[in-house]
Design an enzyme around this catalytic site. Structure first.
Site, mmCIF file in Angstrom:
data_model
loop_
_atom_site.group_PDB
_atom_site.id
_atom_site.type_symbol
_atom_site.label_atom_id
_atom_site.label_comp_id
_atom_site.label_asym_id
_atom_site.label_seq_id
_atom_site.Cartn_x
_atom_site.Cartn_y
_atom_site.Cartn_z
ATOM 1 N N CYS A 46 18.514 -0.633 2.870
ATOM 2 C CA CYS A 46 19.374 -1.089 1.765
ATOM 3 C C CYS A 46 19.119 -0.274 0.501
ATOM 4 O O CYS A 46 20.045 0.055 -0.239
ATOM 5 C CB CYS A 46 19.129 -2.571 1.466
ATOM 6 S SG CYS A 46 19.445 -3.657 2.860
HETATM 7 C C1 BEZ Z 1 16.607 -2.508 5.664
HETATM 8 O O1 BEZ Z 1 17.404 -2.452 4.733
HETATM 9 O O2 BEZ Z 1 15.810 -1.623 5.880
HETATM 10 C C2 BEZ Z 1 16.647 -3.693 6.581
HETATM 11 C C3 BEZ Z 1 17.023 -4.933 6.109
HETATM 12 C C4 BEZ Z 1 17.019 -6.023 6.955
HETATM 13 C C5 BEZ Z 1 16.624 -5.858 8.276
HETATM 14 C C6 BEZ Z 1 16.285 -4.592 8.747
HETATM 15 C C7 BEZ Z 1 16.294 -3.513 7.903
#
Ligand code: BEZ
Length: 212
Positions: A46
């Site tokens: 994210c």
């Molecule tokens: C991420 O943004 O890295 C992420 C967020 C939730 C679950 C898995 C990855």
């Protein structure tokens, strides 16, 4: 809640964001819009995504398109996380993030897919036209960061095909030849597409992009 489909009016809502309270339709005004959700603040993928959108922000502005992100974390969390995004990606976040702690917007837009994750939003993308209708819906899993070149490419296609009776072929990008709509008879093509055309099949007629 009914499933949202292409052509539906994007549900309106009021929400708290990192840039103040908004009424979604009012905030969109006459612009195109991209509403995209991410699973959670302070997560690695994210962080790269929100930074990527900040880096592409001028490209969205060029296309008269407003962008807004969403997760079900709260405002304080968003504001703290923005500092990390700005540091890591060397950008300033110019667009708002909705703090959807109540999950009101996530539920309106069906962004929680319980068989993937019971509480977190998936990576949804909605492109909304100036008529407030939904033009594109994408859903990515949490483990896959989105390709924002593709989002810009679709906006280019949507804006072109809103103005001209054309469609864009596989892997098209701005500047490539386009497909003449099958509703245009051959004898009308020279007047409508003066740059010329190539007939590959009676139903597959290509012309240079008309707005270039
Ligand atoms: C991420 O943004 O890295 C992420 C967020 C939730 C679950 C898995 C990855």
């Amino acid at each position: 809640m009914a499933t949202l489909r292409l052509g539906d009016i994007a549900p309106d809502f009021e929400a708290e964001t990192t840039m103040g309270e908004i009424k979604f339709h009012e905030w969109l005004g006459d612009s195109w819009g991209v509403l995209f959700s991410h699973p959670a603040d302070f997560t690695p993928v994210c962080t790269t995504e929100l930074g990527a959108v900040a880096n592409y922000y001028p490209e969205f502005v060029k296309r008269n398109t407003k962008v807004i992100a969403l997760s079900i974390d709260g405002l304080e969390s968003h504001l703290e996380w923005i500092k990390d995004i700005e540091e890591v990606q060397n950008v300033t976040l110019q667009y708002p993030i909705i703090a959807d702690e109540s999950k009101t917007v996530a539920n309106l837009y069906d962004m929680i897919h319980p068989n993937a994750n019971e509480t977190l939003t998936v990576r949804s993308v909605f492109i909304i036209g100036p008529d407030k209708k939904i033009k594109l819906i994408l859903t990515y899993p949490a483990s896959t960061g989105r390709n924002f070149d593709e989002i810009l490419r679709v906006i280019d296609s949507l804006q072109l095909t809103a103005d001209y009776k054309v469609a864009t072929p596989a892997n098209w990008k701005d500047g490539d030849d386009v497909v003449i709509s099958t509703s245009i008879p051959d004898h009308d093509i020279p007047a409508k597409f003066p740059k010329g055309y190539q007939q590959i099949k009676p139903y597959l007629r290509m012309t240079p992009q008309p707005n270039k």
